[in-house]
Design an enzyme around this catalytic site. Sequence first.
Site, PDB file in Angstrom:
ATOM      1  N   ASP A  58       0.882  -1.149   0.000  1.00 22.76           N
ATOM      2  CA  ASP A  58       0.000   0.000   0.000  1.00 22.76           C
ATOM      3  C   ASP A  58       0.927   1.209   0.000  1.00 22.76           C
ATOM      4  O   ASP A  58       2.128   1.079   0.252  1.00 22.76           O
ATOM      5  CB  ASP A  58      -0.893  -0.019   1.252  1.00 22.76           C
ATOM      6  CG  ASP A  58      -1.856   1.151   1.296  1.00 22.76           C
ATOM      7  OD1 ASP A  58      -2.459   1.477   0.255  1.00 22.76           O
ATOM      8  OD2 ASP A  58      -2.007   1.748   2.377  1.00 22.76           O
ATOM      9  N   ASP A 108      -0.036   5.031   1.148  1.00 24.81           N
ATOM     10  CA  ASP A 108      -0.222   5.966   2.257  1.00 24.81           C
ATOM     11  C   ASP A 108      -0.013   5.291   3.608  1.00 24.81           C
ATOM     12  O   ASP A 108      -0.642   4.288   3.924  1.00 24.81           O
ATOM     13  CB  ASP A 108      -1.626   6.572   2.216  1.00 24.81           C
ATOM     14  CG  ASP A 108      -1.813   7.586   1.097  1.00 24.81           C
ATOM     15  OD1 ASP A 108      -0.807   7.966   0.463  1.00 24.81           O
ATOM     16  OD2 ASP A 108      -2.960   7.999   0.864  1.00 24.81           O
TER      17      ASP A 108
END
Length: 161
Positions: free
Chosen positions: A7, A9
């Site tokens: 991922d 963020d």
Amino acid sequence: MALAIFDLDNTLWTPELYQLRQLAGYQDASGPGPVADVDVRLFDDARRVLVELAHAGRWQHAQMAIASRTNKGRWARSLLQQFKIGRSTLHELIPYKEIYSSSKTKHFAALRAQTGVAYEDMLFFDDAKVCVCIQYNPIQYIHIRTHTQWIMRNDVNHFMI
């Protein structure tokens, strides 16, 4: 063959893109957008893991991918082109990218179709405490806690060896 999926963020970088409301173009993620190492920075341990996966010979059969549900896809792609690991950008080092507002389940299915890597050979890193998206897939999930990122390296070593 294994696939390490990240991922973005609060897993590879901080702050989360939705927190950059002060930047021009926030509403539609238009330019100029955030600047790497000014507005957004890579976590030190994330950088170390990416360097190792990209350059250490023992990982030559491992691939890397991004799965991000951000609605700031243009900004995320721009940052991937700005951040460098050695002489290469993250965009160059991470060939598979699923960056759009959707479900992680769709991201993983697309990555499986693109790479041919079975779900059980995927390792997904995310800051979300509970990743409901993988409950029906045998993807290995590693919860990344912002202040204990060092665990990421140990998990990659355990999975890939």
